[in-house]
Write a protein that holds these residues in place. Structure first.
Motif, PDB file in Angstrom:
ATOM      1  N   LYS A   8       0.909  -1.115   0.075  1.00 30.66           N
ATOM      2  CA  LYS A   8       0.042  -0.102  -0.095  1.00 30.66           C
ATOM      3  C   LYS A   8       0.921   1.147  -0.324  1.00 30.66           C
ATOM      4  CE  LYS A   8      -2.349   1.278   3.806  1.00 30.66           C
ATOM      5  NZ  LYS A   8      -3.686   1.564   4.776  1.00 30.66           N
ATOM      6  N   TYR A   9       0.784   2.105  -0.915  1.00 33.44           N
ATOM      7  CA  TYR A   9       1.676   3.455  -1.171  1.00 33.44           C
ATOM      8  C   TYR A   9       0.519   4.500  -0.902  1.00 33.44           C
ATOM      9  CZ  TYR A   9       3.891   7.324  -2.959  1.00 33.44           C
ATOM     10  OH  TYR A   9       4.669   8.503  -2.930  1.00 33.44           O
ATOM     11  N   GLU A  10       1.142   5.373   0.184  1.00 30.70           N
ATOM     12  CA  GLU A  10       0.248   6.435   0.618  1.00 30.70           C
ATOM     13  C   GLU A  10       1.063   7.738   0.484  1.00 30.70           C
ATOM     14  OE1 GLU A  10      -3.202   4.731   3.449  1.00 30.70           O
ATOM     15  OE2 GLU A  10      -1.200   5.151   4.252  1.00 30.70           O
ATOM     16  N   GLU A  11       0.553   9.075   0.184  1.00 28.60           N
ATOM     17  CA  GLU A  11       1.230  10.343   0.100  1.00 28.60           C
ATOM     18  C   GLU A  11       0.534  11.247   0.903  1.00 28.60           C
ATOM     19  OE1 GLU A  11       1.789  11.792  -3.685  1.00 28.60           O
ATOM     20  OE2 GLU A  11       3.245  10.586  -4.430  1.00 28.60           O
ATOM     21  N   GLU A  12       1.403  12.111   1.619  1.00 29.38           N
ATOM     22  CA  GLU A  12       0.627  13.191   2.616  1.00 29.38           C
ATOM     23  C   GLU A  12       1.479  14.242   2.519  1.00 29.38           C
ATOM     24  OE1 GLU A  12      -0.908  13.549   7.159  1.00 29.38           O
ATOM     25  OE2 GLU A  12       0.140  11.821   6.627  1.00 29.38           O
ATOM     26  N   PHE A  13       0.985  15.410   2.581  1.00 25.14           N
ATOM     27  CA  PHE A  13       1.812  16.609   2.722  1.00 25.14           C
ATOM     28  C   PHE A  13       1.597  17.027   4.212  1.00 25.14           C
ATOM     29  CE2 PHE A  13       0.979  16.950  -1.785  1.00 25.14           C
ATOM     30  CZ  PHE A  13       2.399  17.691  -2.029  1.00 25.14           C
ATOM     31  N   ILE A  14       2.900  17.316   4.884  1.00 29.62           N
ATOM     32  CA  ILE A  14       2.912  17.885   6.247  1.00 29.62           C
ATOM     33  C   ILE A  14       3.634  19.371   6.164  1.00 29.62           C
ATOM     34  CG2 ILE A  14       3.024  15.699   7.113  1.00 29.62           C
ATOM     35  CD1 ILE A  14       6.158  16.177   7.574  1.00 29.62           C
ATOM     36  N   LEU A  15       3.466  20.164   7.308  1.00 28.42           N
ATOM     37  CA  LEU A  15       3.944  21.267   7.449  1.00 28.42           C
ATOM     38  C   LEU A  15       5.462  21.251   8.260  1.00 28.42           C
ATOM     39  CD1 LEU A  15       1.157  24.032   7.805  1.00 28.42           C
ATOM     40  CD2 LEU A  15       2.487  23.622   5.870  1.00 28.42           C
ATOM     41  N   ASN A  16       6.379  21.857   7.718  1.00 31.38           N
ATOM     42  CA  ASN A  16       7.611  21.880   8.474  1.00 31.38           C
ATOM     43  C   ASN A  16       7.554  23.127   9.682  1.00 31.38           C
ATOM     44  OD1 ASN A  16       8.736  24.119   7.103  1.00 31.38           O
ATOM     45  ND2 ASN A  16      10.041  22.790   5.926  1.00 31.38           N
ATOM     46  N   SER A  17       8.549  23.326  10.270  1.00 28.43           N
ATOM     47  CA  SER A  17       8.521  24.349  11.231  1.00 28.43           C
ATOM     48  C   SER A  17       8.875  25.602  10.551  1.00 28.43           C
ATOM     49  CB  SER A  17       9.697  24.206  12.195  1.00 28.43           C
ATOM     50  OG  SER A  17      11.028  24.248  11.391  1.00 28.43           O
ATOM     51  N   ARG A  18       9.072  25.826   9.357  1.00 30.20           N
ATOM     52  CA  ARG A  18       8.954  27.084   8.670  1.00 30.20           C
ATOM     53  C   ARG A  18       7.926  27.401   7.761  1.00 30.20           C
ATOM     54  NH1 ARG A  18      12.863  23.947   8.361  1.00 30.20           N
ATOM     55  NH2 ARG A  18      12.891  23.461   6.063  1.00 30.20           N
ATOM     56  N   GLY A  19       6.704  26.483   8.031  1.00 32.84           N
ATOM     57  CA  GLY A  19       5.368  26.638   7.390  1.00 32.84           C
ATOM     58  C   GLY A  19       5.364  26.163   6.028  1.00 32.84           C
ATOM     59  N   MET A  20       6.528  25.454   5.560  1.00 34.96           N
ATOM     60  CA  MET A  20       6.396  24.956   4.170  1.00 34.96           C
ATOM     61  C   MET A  20       5.968  23.621   4.140  1.00 34.96           C
ATOM     62  SD  MET A  20      10.443  25.933   3.585  1.00 34.96           S
ATOM     63  CE  MET A  20      10.513  26.091   1.819  1.00 34.96           C
ATOM     64  N   LYS A  21       5.115  23.343   3.039  1.00 34.72           N
ATOM     65  CA  LYS A  21       4.503  22.071   2.693  1.00 34.72           C
ATOM     66  C   LYS A  21       5.604  20.935   2.149  1.00 34.72           C
ATOM     67  CE  LYS A  21       1.112  22.714  -0.060  1.00 34.72           C
ATOM     68  NZ  LYS A  21      -0.138  22.218  -0.807  1.00 34.72           N
ATOM     69  N   GLN A  22       5.522  19.780   2.905  1.00 37.72           N
ATOM     70  CA  GLN A  22       6.537  18.733   2.336  1.00 37.72           C
ATOM     71  C   GLN A  22       5.847  17.310   1.809  1.00 37.72           C
ATOM     72  OE1 GLN A  22       9.866  19.270   5.535  1.00 37.72           O
ATOM     73  NE2 GLN A  22      10.809  19.105   3.735  1.00 37.72           N
TER      74      GLN A  22
END
Length: 322
Positions: A8-22
C-alpha cells in the motif's frame, strides 16, 4: 518468496517548522506486521515518490515498512527547486517526521534503520549525529562524505562561491558536469530521471553548492564520531562521491559493528541505476545485513526499557525518602 507481499502506497503533505509543505511517502506491507521500519533519505536533486519507488518496493517485499520525505526544494515539496538554504533545516525536518513515525504506539518496539543514498547518506549520518542512540543502524549507498575530485571546485573557486552564495544564493552558475550521465549506468534510468519533472535539472545553485561543500567537509572531518551499526556500499567506478572516504569511514568510525562493500565495475547509483543482476547483489547484501542485526534482538529498546526502569526506581526511592 512464495507469498507475494501486497504493497500500500500513500502520500501526505505535512508542514515543517518554517510553514512549508513537504511531501511524505510511505510504502506499507498489506496484512503483514512489518519486521522493521526503514527511512529512506534521497539524493541531491532527486525525490522519493518516483525515483526511490522501486527501492522502497523491494524493501517492502522483504517485509519492511518504508517511509520517505522530499526535502525542501526537492520533489513535490515547497521551496525553490534545487535550493538548499540550510542543510541543518533538512536534518531537522527529516528527524521530526521520522521520529513521529517511530514514536507511534504500533512502532515503538520495532527496529528503525536509515537508508541514505549519495547526499542522503550525509543526511543519514547527520540524523545519527543529532541523536546518536536513536537509530538501530544505517545503510549508506555511495554516501556523500566527500564530493569526487572532478566535481569539486578548487580552493579559490570555493572561496569565491562561498562569498557569492551570501549575495546571490539562488543563481545557477556552479560549473559541473551533468551528474545524471555519470551517476546511473543503465541508459533507460538516465532517461527516466531526466524525464521526471520532480527531479531538479541544471547547474547547482550557489547556496546549495556552498551547503553541500560545507556538510561534506564537516562529515569527512568527524567520521570518527559515527557510532551506530552501519553498512556502507560503494561502486568502484563511482565518479560522483569519493569511495576512498567510504573506506576511511569504515576504518575510523567508532562503531563496533561496521561493514564495507565495494562493487567492482559499478557506478554511483547502486539502488536503481545498475543492471538487474547488479541490483540483486546489492539488495541481497542489504537484506542479509538487516536480517543479521534483527536476529540479535533490539538492544536499543532493551537499553531504553532499562533506563526507564532505573528512572522509576530512583523516583520511587526519592519519594520513599521524602
Amino acid at each position: 518468496m512464495t507469498n507475494e507481499i501486497e504493497i500500500k502506497y500513500e502520500e501526505e503533505f505535512i508542514l515543517n517548522s518554517r510553514g512549508m509543505k513537504q511531501l511524505t511517502s510511505r510504502w506499507i506491507p498489506v496484512n503483514e506486521n512489518p519486521k522493521a521500519l526503514i527511512f529512506i533519505c534521497h539524493g541531491y536533486a532527486m525525490e522519493c515518490s518516483i525515483t526511490m519507488n522501486s527501492t522502497a518496493r523491494r524493501l517492502v517485499k522483504g517485509g519492511y515498512a518504508v517511509y520517505g520525505i522530499d526535502y525542501e526544494g526537492h520533489g513535490k515539496s515547497d521551496g525553490l527547486p534545487g535550493l538548499v538554504q540550510d542543510f541543518d533545516c533538512v536534518i531537522d525536518d527529516c528527524f521530526q517526521h521520522f521520529s513521529n513515525i517511530c514514536e507511534k504506539s504500533e512502532n515503538k518496539k520495532k527496529m528503525r534503520y536509515l537508508l541514505g543514498e549519495s547526499m542522503g547518506g550525509a543526511v543519514a549520518l547527520l540524523l545519527h549525529r543529532k541523536n546518536p542512540d536513536y537509530w538501530d543502524g544505517a545503510i549508506l549507498a555511495a554516501p556523500m562524505c566527500k564530493i569526487a575530485k572532478e566535481l569539486r571546485p578548487n580552493a579559490m573557486m570555493v572561496s569565491i562561491l562561498s562569498a557569492l552564495s551570501k549575495v546571490i544564493p539562488t543563481w545557477k552558475i556552479i560549473p559541473t558536469v551533468d551528474i545524471v550521465d555519470i551517476a546511473f549506468k543503465v541508459p533507460e534510468v538516465r532517461e527516466q530521471v531526466k524525464a521526471n519533472k520532480y527531479c531538479y535539472k541544471g547547474k547547482p545553485r550557489l547556496r546549495t553548492g556552498y551547503e553541500l561543500h560545507r556538510i561534506a567537509t564537516d562529515i569527512e572531518q568527524r567520521l570518527n564520531e559515527v557510532s551506530l551499526p552501519f553498512l556502507v556500499l560503494h561502486g568502484e567506478e563511482d565518479r560522483v562521491t569519493d569511495k576512498s572516504v567510504s573506506k576511511q569511514l569504515h576504518d575510523v568510525a567508532s562503531s563496533s559493528d561496521k561493514t564495507l562493500k565495494l562493487y567492482p565495475g559499478m557506478w554511483h547509483g547502486l539502488l536503481y541505476g545498475e543492471p538487474p543482476e547488479n541490483l540483486e547483489i546489492v539488495f541481497s547484501d542489504i537484506f542479509n545485513w538487516i536480517e543479521e542485526r534483527s536476529k540479535n534482538g533490539n538492544t536499543r529498546l532493551e537499553r531504553e526499557l532499562k533506563e526507564q526502569n532505573d528512572d522509576s526506581v530512583k523516583a520511587f526511592n526519592s519519594q520513599g525518602l521524602s
